[in-house]
Write a protein that holds these residues in place. Structure first.
Motif, PDB file in Angstrom:
ATOM      1  N   LEU A   1      -4.395  -9.676  -0.822  1.00 10.57           N
ATOM      2  CA  LEU A   1      -4.975  -8.426  -1.303  1.00 10.57           C
ATOM      3  C   LEU A   1      -4.200  -8.008  -2.541  1.00 10.57           C
ATOM      4  O   LEU A   1      -3.018  -8.350  -2.672  1.00 10.57           O
ATOM      5  CB  LEU A   1      -4.881  -7.321  -0.256  1.00 10.57           C
ATOM      6  N   THR A   2      -4.831  -7.272  -3.442  1.00  8.44           N
ATOM      7  CA  THR A   2      -4.137  -6.827  -4.653  1.00  8.44           C
ATOM      8  C   THR A   2      -4.270  -5.320  -4.823  1.00  8.44           C
ATOM      9  O   THR A   2      -5.215  -4.703  -4.334  1.00  8.44           O
ATOM     10  CB  THR A   2      -4.694  -7.532  -5.907  1.00  8.44           C
ATOM     11  N   ALA A   3      -3.304  -4.751  -5.539  1.00  7.17           N
ATOM     12  CA  ALA A   3      -3.305  -3.324  -5.868  1.00  7.17           C
ATOM     13  C   ALA A   3      -2.719  -3.165  -7.259  1.00  7.17           C
ATOM     14  O   ALA A   3      -1.792  -3.888  -7.643  1.00  7.17           O
ATOM     15  CB  ALA A   3      -2.497  -2.534  -4.847  1.00  7.17           C
ATOM     16  N   GLU A   4      -3.250  -2.206  -8.056  1.00  8.64           N
ATOM     17  CA  GLU A   4      -2.865  -2.089  -9.469  1.00  8.64           C
ATOM     18  C   GLU A   4      -1.710  -1.119  -9.699  1.00  8.64           C
ATOM     19  O   GLU A   4      -1.184  -1.026 -10.801  1.00  8.64           O
ATOM     20  CB  GLU A   4      -4.070  -1.686 -10.316  1.00  8.64           C
ATOM     21  N   ASP A   5      -1.314  -0.387  -8.663  1.00  8.65           N
ATOM     22  CA  ASP A   5      -0.156   0.501  -8.778  1.00  8.65           C
ATOM     23  C   ASP A   5       0.318   0.884  -7.377  1.00  8.65           C
ATOM     24  O   ASP A   5      -0.271   0.481  -6.374  1.00  8.65           O
ATOM     25  CB  ASP A   5      -0.486   1.753  -9.608  1.00  8.65           C
ATOM     26  N   GLY A   6       1.406   1.671  -7.308  1.00  9.55           N
ATOM     27  CA  GLY A   6       1.979   2.029  -6.022  1.00  9.55           C
ATOM     28  C   GLY A   6       1.054   2.836  -5.134  1.00  9.55           C
ATOM     29  O   GLY A   6       1.014   2.625  -3.919  1.00  9.55           O
ATOM     30  N   GLU A   7       0.282   3.749  -5.736  1.00  7.71           N
ATOM     31  CA  GLU A   7      -0.637   4.564  -4.935  1.00  7.71           C
ATOM     32  C   GLU A   7      -1.717   3.703  -4.297  1.00  7.71           C
ATOM     33  O   GLU A   7      -2.055   3.855  -3.122  1.00  7.71           O
ATOM     34  CB  GLU A   7      -1.269   5.659  -5.804  1.00  7.71           C
ATOM     35  N   ASP A   8      -2.262   2.785  -5.088  1.00  6.81           N
ATOM     36  CA  ASP A   8      -3.266   1.859  -4.569  1.00  6.81           C
ATOM     37  C   ASP A   8      -2.651   0.958  -3.496  1.00  6.81           C
ATOM     38  O   ASP A   8      -3.268   0.684  -2.466  1.00  6.81           O
ATOM     39  CB  ASP A   8      -3.814   1.017  -5.731  1.00  6.81           C
ATOM     40  N   GLY A   9      -1.403   0.543  -3.730  1.00  7.27           N
ATOM     41  CA  GLY A   9      -0.699  -0.284  -2.750  1.00  7.27           C
ATOM     42  C   GLY A   9      -0.494   0.440  -1.440  1.00  7.27           C
ATOM     43  O   GLY A   9      -0.689  -0.126  -0.358  1.00  7.27           O
ATOM     44  N   TRP A  10      -0.098   1.720  -1.513  1.00  7.66           N
ATOM     45  CA  TRP A  10       0.103   2.509  -0.292  1.00  7.66           C
ATOM     46  C   TRP A  10      -1.208   2.666   0.479  1.00  7.66           C
ATOM     47  O   TRP A  10      -1.225   2.576   1.716  1.00  7.66           O
ATOM     48  CB  TRP A  10       0.687   3.873  -0.634  1.00  7.66           C
ATOM     49  N   ALA A  11      -2.307   2.873  -0.240  1.00  4.11           N
ATOM     50  CA  ALA A  11      -3.608   2.986   0.423  1.00  4.11           C
ATOM     51  C   ALA A  11      -3.954   1.702   1.182  1.00  4.11           C
ATOM     52  O   ALA A  11      -4.448   1.749   2.314  1.00  4.11           O
ATOM     53  CB  ALA A  11      -4.695   3.288  -0.614  1.00  4.11           C
ATOM     54  N   LYS A  12      -3.655   0.552   0.570  1.00 11.12           N
ATOM     55  CA  LYS A  12      -3.922  -0.734   1.240  1.00 11.12           C
ATOM     56  C   LYS A  12      -3.021  -0.887   2.481  1.00 11.12           C
ATOM     57  O   LYS A  12      -3.463  -1.379   3.521  1.00 11.12           O
ATOM     58  CB  LYS A  12      -3.645  -1.890   0.274  1.00 11.12           C
ATOM     59  N   LEU A  13      -1.766  -0.468   2.354  1.00 14.22           N
ATOM     60  CA  LEU A  13      -0.846  -0.568   3.486  1.00 14.22           C
ATOM     61  C   LEU A  13      -1.281   0.311   4.652  1.00 14.22           C
ATOM     62  O   LEU A  13      -1.041  -0.024   5.822  1.00 14.22           O
ATOM     63  CB  LEU A  13       0.573  -0.195   3.043  1.00 14.22           C
ATOM     64  N   GLU A  14      -1.893   1.446   4.347  1.00 13.75           N
ATOM     65  CA  GLU A  14      -2.388   2.326   5.409  1.00 13.75           C
ATOM     66  C   GLU A  14      -3.616   1.746   6.093  1.00 13.75           C
ATOM     67  O   GLU A  14      -3.849   1.973   7.277  1.00 13.75           O
ATOM     68  CB  GLU A  14      -2.722   3.701   4.831  1.00 13.75           C
ATOM     69  N   GLN A  15      -4.415   0.992   5.328  1.00  8.47           N
ATOM     70  CA  GLN A  15      -5.685   0.473   5.844  1.00  8.47           C
ATOM     71  C   GLN A  15      -5.545  -0.877   6.545  1.00  8.47           C
ATOM     72  O   GLN A  15      -6.295  -1.186   7.470  1.00  8.47           O
ATOM     73  CB  GLN A  15      -6.700   0.328   4.698  1.00  8.47           C
TER      74      GLN A  15
END
Length: 385
Positions: A29-43
């Motif tokens: 999975l990829t994320a473009e910044d820390g906020e997007d990364g945190w959202a992926k980690l929660e999901q």
């Protein structure tokens, strides 16, 4: 299949890492910044994060901090073009598994990913094993006496106070010692147990403090004693009332000075141990009779925990019996046996001079000898067999 999250504000880096990891059969999975990364980690249930440090909105260090604060157990590998030793050290202190500089070497990335995942798997297995072991050493009971013991453990365990555990044979003194260690700040260091009653008086000093090669006839090589083995952790001196007076004097000196000397040696060795002691004897009477040093008693008994005898907590017999039925069924690989209420009443009528240990043996005997349900008649027939 391990699931890896790549967090980086550079699309080219995300794509390159995604391609190489996908070729190795990882789910990416990829994320473009820390906020997007945190959202992926929660999901998602993520097994590993590859994370850039310099990013907009929420940078890598902030994401690492947030994951730590929220108690998520996921390994991080930090990647940055602005890497310095200080940055790497800071990332490691905050819980990162490793730090890699950009542009990342793909072979290094793959090796680090494999090692991080293996380390995480091992860590998880260790936690599960520790949980199973801890469950097997539960202190079972809801009686006033056992509740008081549990409450005292909760208060005393996080301190460095020495504890003297009193109680008859078979009451569970060693369980109290184990939980004092497990709930202490020394829990990741060893708990070393010494049964003072099982070691001949002429060997107890060598057992506790070690010896140098040639210090006595059978000393063919150097031996590290229990005090040194417990360095940084906890030393549990079981049945300390049976320790010889000469050994008591040396233990007292070790507690006072936090140093020991091996038998036959002249070098002093610093030791950092928390000492827990247990006895089935009345040490105050032993002091009066000249069998135990009063100064050592006061050193050991900063806190005193008295474990009640089973006859003083008969309301716990039903819970203990159920616990032992679970244990025996698991050990034998059989279905758990039922027990009639009047069988429990019969068990509660005995004095249990052997305490918890005797009850455990009786339950195992009943499981072996009874049918699917344990009856009052079974208890009468086999409890004193």
């Amino acid at each position: 299949m391990a699931k890896i999250l790549v967090v980086d504000d550079e699309k080219s880096i995300r794509d390159a890492l995604s391609d190489i990891l996908s070729e190795e059969k990882y789910e990416v999975l990829t994320a473009e910044d820390g906020e997007d990364g945190w959202a992926k980690l929660e999901q998602e249930k993520i097994d590993l994060v590859l994370c850039d440090i310099k990013m907009p909105k929420m940078d890598g260090m902030e994401l690492l901090n947030k994951v730590s604060q929220e108690g998520l157990d996921v390994p991080f590998v930090m990647i940055s073009a602005h890497g310095t030793i200080d940055t790497a050290v800071e990332a490691t202190k905050k819980g990162a598994y490793d730090f890699i500089q950009k542009p990342p070497d793909l072979n290094r990335i793959l090796l680090t990913v494999r090692n991080a995942l293996d380390n995480s798997k091992l860590s998880t297995e260790t936690k599960v094993l520790r949980k199973k072991v801890s469950k097997g050493f539960d202190i079972i009971g809801e009686s006033d006496g056992i509740v008081e013991v549990k409450n005292t453990i909760e208060k005393v365990a996080p301190t460095e106070a020495r504890v003297l555990i009193n109680g008859e044979n078979g009451t569970g003194k060693e369980l109290v010692a184990r939980w004092l260690h497990e709930k202490s700040n020394r829990s990741k260091s060893p708990l070393v147990e010494v049964n003072c009653a099982a070691i001949p008086s002429e060997l107890i000093e060598s057992e506790l403090f070690g010896h140098e090669k040639g210090s006595f006839t059978s000393a063919h090589k150097q031996r590290i004693g229990k005090f040194e083995q417990a360095h940084g952790g906890t030393l549990f001196l079981d049945e300390i009332g049976d320790m010889s007076l000469s050994a008591q004097a040396k233990v007292l000196r070790a507690l006072q000075d936090k140093k020991i000397t091996r038998v036959g040696g002249d070098k002093t060795i610093n030791v950092d141990v928390r000492v827990l002691a247990a006895t089935n004897k009345n040490l105050k009477k032993e002091i009066e009779q000249g069998n135990f040093r009063e100064d050592l008693y006061h050193r050991l008994s900063v806190m005193v925990i008295t474990v009640p005898a089973l006859r003083e907590r008969k309301e716990d017999i039903k819970l203990l019996t159920d616990h032992f039925l679970d244990q025996v069924a698991s050990e034998y690989g059989t279905a758990k046996k039922l027990v009639e209420d009047n069988a429990i009443d019969q068990l509660e009528s005995y004095e249990w001079t052997g305490n918890i240990r005797e009850l455990r043996n009786v339950v195992e005997r009943l499981v072996i000898m009874s049918q699917d349900t344990i009856t009052k008649e079974d208890v009468k027939k086999y409890v004193e067999a």
